[in-house]
Write a protein that holds these residues in place. Sequence first.
Motif, PDB file in Angstrom:
ATOM      1  N   GLY A   1      16.198  64.014 -13.455  1.00 30.55           N
ATOM      2  CA  GLY A   1      15.079  64.846 -13.011  1.00 30.55           C
ATOM      3  C   GLY A   1      15.108  66.246 -13.586  1.00 30.55           C
ATOM      4  O   GLY A   1      14.093  66.765 -14.041  1.00 30.55           O
ATOM      5  N   ILE A   2      16.277  66.879 -13.579  1.00 29.95           N
ATOM      6  CA  ILE A   2      16.365  68.243 -14.097  1.00 29.95           C
ATOM      7  C   ILE A   2      16.082  68.292 -15.601  1.00 29.95           C
ATOM      8  O   ILE A   2      15.304  69.143 -16.044  1.00 29.95           O
ATOM      9  N   PRO A   3      16.659  67.378 -16.432  1.00 25.97           N
ATOM     10  CA  PRO A   3      16.246  67.393 -17.853  1.00 25.97           C
ATOM     11  C   PRO A   3      14.756  67.116 -18.043  1.00 25.97           C
ATOM     12  O   PRO A   3      14.115  67.706 -18.914  1.00 25.97           O
ATOM     13  N   ALA A   4      14.191  66.230 -17.206  1.00 25.58           N
ATOM     14  CA  ALA A   4      12.755  65.948 -17.319  1.00 25.58           C
ATOM     15  C   ALA A   4      11.945  67.193 -16.993  1.00 25.58           C
ATOM     16  O   ALA A   4      10.961  67.502 -17.670  1.00 25.58           O
ATOM     17  N   LEU A   5      12.341  67.919 -15.951  1.00 30.15           N
ATOM     18  CA  LEU A   5      11.629  69.154 -15.621  1.00 30.15           C
ATOM     19  C   LEU A   5      11.788  70.202 -16.721  1.00 30.15           C
ATOM     20  O   LEU A   5      10.853  70.941 -17.028  1.00 30.15           O
ATOM     21  N   GLY A   6      12.982  70.258 -17.335  1.00 28.42           N
ATOM     22  CA  GLY A   6      13.187  71.194 -18.444  1.00 28.42           C
ATOM     23  C   GLY A   6      12.289  70.890 -19.627  1.00 28.42           C
ATOM     24  O   GLY A   6      11.699  71.786 -20.228  1.00 28.42           O
ATOM     25  N   VAL A   7      12.178  69.607 -19.966  1.00 33.88           N
ATOM     26  CA  VAL A   7      11.313  69.212 -21.087  1.00 33.88           C
ATOM     27  C   VAL A   7       9.857  69.484 -20.748  1.00 33.88           C
ATOM     28  O   VAL A   7       9.092  69.992 -21.568  1.00 33.88           O
ATOM     29  N   LEU A   8       9.457  69.177 -19.526  1.00 35.08           N
ATOM     30  CA  LEU A   8       8.082  69.408 -19.113  1.00 35.08           C
ATOM     31  C   LEU A   8       7.753  70.911 -19.138  1.00 35.08           C
ATOM     32  O   LEU A   8       6.698  71.310 -19.631  1.00 35.08           O
ATOM     33  N   PHE A   9       8.696  71.726 -18.661  1.00 32.52           N
ATOM     34  CA  PHE A   9       8.494  73.173 -18.709  1.00 32.52           C
ATOM     35  C   PHE A   9       8.404  73.668 -20.143  1.00 32.52           C
ATOM     36  O   PHE A   9       7.591  74.521 -20.470  1.00 32.52           O
ATOM     37  N   SER A  10       9.229  73.104 -21.027  1.00 33.63           N
ATOM     38  CA  SER A  10       9.185  73.502 -22.437  1.00 33.63           C
ATOM     39  C   SER A  10       7.850  73.133 -23.073  1.00 33.63           C
ATOM     40  O   SER A  10       7.284  73.905 -23.833  1.00 33.63           O
ATOM     41  N   ILE A  11       7.347  71.944 -22.753  1.00 34.69           N
ATOM     42  CA  ILE A  11       6.053  71.528 -23.306  1.00 34.69           C
ATOM     43  C   ILE A  11       4.937  72.434 -22.804  1.00 34.69           C
ATOM     44  O   ILE A  11       4.071  72.855 -23.560  1.00 34.69           O
ATOM     45  N   LEU A  12       4.978  72.772 -21.515  1.00 39.41           N
ATOM     46  CA  LEU A  12       3.915  73.591 -20.953  1.00 39.41           C
ATOM     47  C   LEU A  12       3.954  75.037 -21.465  1.00 39.41           C
ATOM     48  O   LEU A  12       2.917  75.656 -21.646  1.00 39.41           O
ATOM     49  N   THR A  13       5.149  75.579 -21.702  1.00 39.25           N
ATOM     50  CA  THR A  13       5.227  76.969 -22.131  1.00 39.25           C
ATOM     51  C   THR A  13       5.082  77.142 -23.637  1.00 39.25           C
ATOM     52  O   THR A  13       4.819  78.241 -24.098  1.00 39.25           O
TER      53      THR A  13
END
Length: 121
Positions: free
Chosen positions: A107-119
């Motif tokens: 979950g934490i790596p998925a949130l990191g990737v999602l945050f990276s894509i959004l920013t």
Amino acid sequence: MSRMYRGGILGALMFVIWDIAVSIADLFLRELWALIRIPFEIMSAIFQMFAAIDAMRTNLDILSSVLSIYHNFTSGLSFPDNILQSISPMGTLIWIGFWGVVFWYIGIPALGVLFSILTDN
């Protein structure tokens, strides 16, 4: 007496003219250098765009892998969930610990990737 000062005035005017000529040549070379750099700046921007698109694609691949792993974890785990919850409160703690580990490593790596894509956009 006027003849004596004429050489000094002409010399001073020559220095002023020389400074003006050097300044104009320097300005011309700077403008020429700016014009020469334009195609290279355009190519650099294109390469940076391709690198950003590739990084976004990599992040999307990572997110898809993480979601696939999560789906594989969650698709067949309702039966052990029922068993662990019916055993005792310790089974519930084990189940909470298991999902904590799943969130920590997936979950934490998925949130990191999602945050990276959004920013990045």
